[in-house]
Design a protein around this motif. Sequence first.
Motif, PDB file in Angstrom:
ATOM      1  N   ILE A  51      -6.880   8.106   7.910  1.00 37.54           N
ATOM      2  CA  ILE A  51      -6.675   8.054   9.445  1.00 37.54           C
ATOM      3  C   ILE A  51      -6.207   6.521   9.367  1.00 37.54           C
ATOM      4  CG2 ILE A  51      -7.913   7.636  11.564  1.00 37.54           C
ATOM      5  CD1 ILE A  51      -9.767  10.099  10.667  1.00 37.54           C
ATOM      6  N   HIS A  52      -7.023   5.637   8.684  1.00 39.89           N
ATOM      7  CA  HIS A  52      -6.572   4.143   8.827  1.00 39.89           C
ATOM      8  C   HIS A  52      -5.136   3.968   8.420  1.00 39.89           C
ATOM      9  CE1 HIS A  52     -10.560   2.283   9.923  1.00 39.89           C
ATOM     10  NE2 HIS A  52     -11.123   3.237   9.302  1.00 39.89           N
ATOM     11  N   THR A  53      -4.936   4.811   7.211  1.00 38.76           N
ATOM     12  CA  THR A  53      -3.585   4.303   6.721  1.00 38.76           C
ATOM     13  C   THR A  53      -2.425   4.876   7.493  1.00 38.76           C
ATOM     14  OG1 THR A  53      -4.454   4.420   4.306  1.00 38.76           O
ATOM     15  CG2 THR A  53      -2.076   4.984   4.656  1.00 38.76           C
ATOM     16  N   ILE A  54      -2.522   5.893   8.150  1.00 38.53           N
ATOM     17  CA  ILE A  54      -1.641   6.719   9.071  1.00 38.53           C
ATOM     18  C   ILE A  54      -1.446   5.712  10.302  1.00 38.53           C
ATOM     19  CG2 ILE A  54      -0.912   8.364  10.403  1.00 38.53           C
ATOM     20  CD1 ILE A  54      -2.013  10.279   7.911  1.00 38.53           C
ATOM     21  N   LEU A  55      -2.615   5.283  11.078  1.00 38.96           N
ATOM     22  CA  LEU A  55      -2.537   4.407  12.159  1.00 38.96           C
ATOM     23  C   LEU A  55      -1.734   2.979  11.650  1.00 38.96           C
ATOM     24  CD1 LEU A  55      -6.097   4.647  13.430  1.00 38.96           C
ATOM     25  CD2 LEU A  55      -4.093   5.911  14.073  1.00 38.96           C
ATOM     26  N   PHE A  56      -1.800   2.548  10.541  1.00 38.66           N
ATOM     27  CA  PHE A  56      -1.296   1.339  10.263  1.00 38.66           C
ATOM     28  C   PHE A  56       0.118   1.476   9.787  1.00 38.66           C
ATOM     29  CE2 PHE A  56       0.449  -1.435   6.958  1.00 38.66           C
ATOM     30  CZ  PHE A  56       0.208  -2.719   7.542  1.00 38.66           C
ATOM     31  N   GLN A  57       0.487   2.516   9.101  1.00 37.45           N
ATOM     32  CA  GLN A  57       1.963   2.738   8.468  1.00 37.45           C
ATOM     33  C   GLN A  57       2.786   3.309   9.701  1.00 37.45           C
ATOM     34  OE1 GLN A  57       3.170   2.224   5.649  1.00 37.45           O
ATOM     35  NE2 GLN A  57       1.227   1.576   4.544  1.00 37.45           N
ATOM     36  N   ARG A  58       2.359   3.971  10.484  1.00 34.83           N
ATOM     37  CA  ARG A  58       3.017   4.565  11.564  1.00 34.83           C
ATOM     38  C   ARG A  58       3.072   3.567  13.155  1.00 34.83           C
ATOM     39  NH1 ARG A  58       6.830   5.701  10.344  1.00 34.83           N
ATOM     40  NH2 ARG A  58       7.170   7.523  11.654  1.00 34.83           N
ATOM     41  N   GLY A  59       2.295   2.419  12.871  1.00 36.78           N
ATOM     42  CA  GLY A  59       2.498   1.259  13.874  1.00 36.78           C
ATOM     43  C   GLY A  59       1.696   1.827  15.081  1.00 36.78           C
ATOM     44  N   VAL A  60       0.754   2.858  15.057  1.00 35.72           N
ATOM     45  CA  VAL A  60       0.018   3.026  16.335  1.00 35.72           C
ATOM     46  C   VAL A  60      -0.854   1.830  16.772  1.00 35.72           C
ATOM     47  CG1 VAL A  60      -1.734   4.798  17.159  1.00 35.72           C
ATOM     48  CG2 VAL A  60      -0.055   5.558  15.622  1.00 35.72           C
ATOM     49  N   TYR A  61      -1.147   1.151  15.892  1.00 32.90           N
ATOM     50  CA  TYR A  61      -1.964  -0.192  16.404  1.00 32.90           C
ATOM     51  C   TYR A  61      -1.318  -1.423  15.676  1.00 32.90           C
ATOM     52  CZ  TYR A  61      -5.642   2.616  18.294  1.00 32.90           C
ATOM     53  OH  TYR A  61      -6.433   3.630  18.955  1.00 32.90           O
ATOM     54  N   PRO A  62      -1.376  -2.589  16.072  1.00 38.24           N
ATOM     55  CA  PRO A  62      -0.557  -3.575  15.586  1.00 38.24           C
ATOM     56  C   PRO A  62      -0.920  -3.965  14.334  1.00 38.24           C
ATOM     57  CG  PRO A  62      -1.410  -4.315  17.915  1.00 38.24           C
ATOM     58  CD  PRO A  62      -2.029  -2.954  17.518  1.00 38.24           C
ATOM     59  N   ALA A  63      -0.248  -4.373  13.402  1.00 37.85           N
ATOM     60  CA  ALA A  63      -0.480  -4.846  11.988  1.00 37.85           C
ATOM     61  C   ALA A  63      -1.645  -5.927  11.890  1.00 37.85           C
ATOM     62  CB  ALA A  63       0.650  -5.457  11.205  1.00 37.85           C
ATOM     63  N   GLU A  64      -1.783  -6.706  12.986  1.00 39.54           N
ATOM     64  CA  GLU A  64      -2.699  -7.779  12.905  1.00 39.54           C
ATOM     65  C   GLU A  64      -4.228  -7.228  13.111  1.00 39.54           C
ATOM     66  OE1 GLU A  64      -0.602  -8.466  16.914  1.00 39.54           O
ATOM     67  OE2 GLU A  64      -0.139  -8.106  14.599  1.00 39.54           O
ATOM     68  N   ASP A  65      -4.161  -5.750  13.606  1.00 40.86           N
ATOM     69  CA  ASP A  65      -5.515  -5.297  13.827  1.00 40.86           C
ATOM     70  C   ASP A  65      -6.330  -4.636  12.494  1.00 40.86           C
ATOM     71  OD1 ASP A  65      -5.378  -5.943  16.479  1.00 40.86           O
ATOM     72  OD2 ASP A  65      -5.220  -3.943  17.166  1.00 40.86           O
ATOM     73  N   PHE A  66      -5.406  -4.966  11.375  1.00 38.77           N
ATOM     74  CA  PHE A  66      -6.079  -4.338  10.165  1.00 38.77           C
ATOM     75  C   PHE A  66      -6.312  -5.321   9.203  1.00 38.77           C
ATOM     76  CE2 PHE A  66      -3.551  -0.978  12.616  1.00 38.77           C
ATOM     77  CZ  PHE A  66      -4.124   0.014  11.957  1.00 38.77           C
ATOM     78  N   THR A  67      -7.131  -5.045   8.345  1.00 34.63           N
ATOM     79  CA  THR A  67      -7.585  -5.809   7.012  1.00 34.63           C
ATOM     80  C   THR A  67      -7.531  -5.072   5.824  1.00 34.63           C
ATOM     81  OG1 THR A  67     -10.119  -5.299   7.393  1.00 34.63           O
ATOM     82  CG2 THR A  67      -9.131  -7.368   8.543  1.00 34.63           C
ATOM     83  N   ALA A  68      -7.278  -5.770   4.709  1.00 33.68           N
ATOM     84  CA  ALA A  68      -6.927  -5.036   3.480  1.00 33.68           C
ATOM     85  C   ALA A  68      -8.268  -5.110   2.751  1.00 33.68           C
ATOM     86  CB  ALA A  68      -6.220  -5.803   2.766  1.00 33.68           C
ATOM     87  N   VAL A  69      -8.372  -3.704   2.092  1.00 32.60           N
ATOM     88  CA  VAL A  69      -9.698  -3.489   1.146  1.00 32.60           C
ATOM     89  C   VAL A  69      -9.258  -3.034   0.043  1.00 32.60           C
ATOM     90  CG1 VAL A  69     -11.359  -3.273   3.196  1.00 32.60           C
ATOM     91  CG2 VAL A  69     -10.182  -1.298   2.184  1.00 32.60           C
ATOM     92  N   LYS A  70      -9.954  -3.213  -1.148  1.00 31.54           N
ATOM     93  CA  LYS A  70      -9.477  -2.411  -2.405  1.00 31.54           C
ATOM     94  C   LYS A  70     -10.193  -1.162  -2.420  1.00 31.54           C
ATOM     95  CE  LYS A  70      -7.160  -3.651  -6.200  1.00 31.54           C
ATOM     96  NZ  LYS A  70      -5.771  -4.176  -6.207  1.00 31.54           N
ATOM     97  N   LYS A  71      -9.210  -0.142  -2.867  1.00 25.35           N
ATOM     98  CA  LYS A  71      -9.628   1.299  -2.832  1.00 25.35           C
ATOM     99  C   LYS A  71      -8.987   1.964  -3.530  1.00 25.35           C
ATOM    100  CE  LYS A  71     -12.838   4.467  -1.950  1.00 25.35           C
ATOM    101  NZ  LYS A  71     -14.080   4.421  -2.428  1.00 25.35           N
TER     102      LYS A  71
END
Length: 244
Positions: free
Chosen positions: A33-53
């Motif tokens: 869910i998080h990845t698709i929201l980021f990749q498809r620009g549903v929310y601004p890129a600055e609203d996301f943080t990177a985690v290792k997984k």
Amino acid sequence: MPPKSADKDKSKVHKLALKGSARLVAEFFQYSIHTILFQRGVYPAEDFTAVKKYGLNMLVSADDQVKAYIKKIMSQLDKWMQHGKISKLVIVITDKDTGEHVERWQFDVQIFGNPPTKSKSSKSKPSSSTAAPAGGDQENAAPTSHDDAAATAAAAPEKTEAEIQAEIAALFRQITASVTFLPQLSGGDCTFNVLVYADADSDVPVEWGDSDAKEIVNGERVQLRGFSTSNHRVETLVSYRLGE
């Protein structure tokens, strides 16, 4: 009697394995869910943080309301997964202005050795693409439909956790690479819904409601990678509306 005790132990081990596999699949859904929201620009890129997984840098939403909404979905999903009630999870991206569904990510779940069952799909729709209104603009819903699950698969071969993680990582890389063929979405002008297809006898929370399947009308479909554990198989399909 020793044979009886041995059977009990075997059953216990299987249940523990199934529970661990269910948690792994549910966790995969959360990151999807998080990845698709980021990749498809549903929310601004600055609203996301990177985690290792999965050996990858995954991007997850840092917005408190989006996180709370996804956590609420996952809390219910975990319960259904552990009881073998889930047959499908769908993420639908909708144009906010026209109400047209423009992209649909479908993850089909099969439990090895389980017969196909009638399913009821529980849907949840979170907030808009720019800011999540108070309360999350959530309409938690559950569409009713029958799931045409394929014939049951034989028991899957044992896999190490490293092998499973590698398969999941390969799938996430493909989701990321999908931006090369998916039409560009109108940034900030989309909302998303999460639909969960659960068995008809599942205990559905009162805040979840019925919904249609939100299919893409005359859309293109692309089958992506899947992954499997010793107990579950997940297949991935993305449907999208071609640009004008």
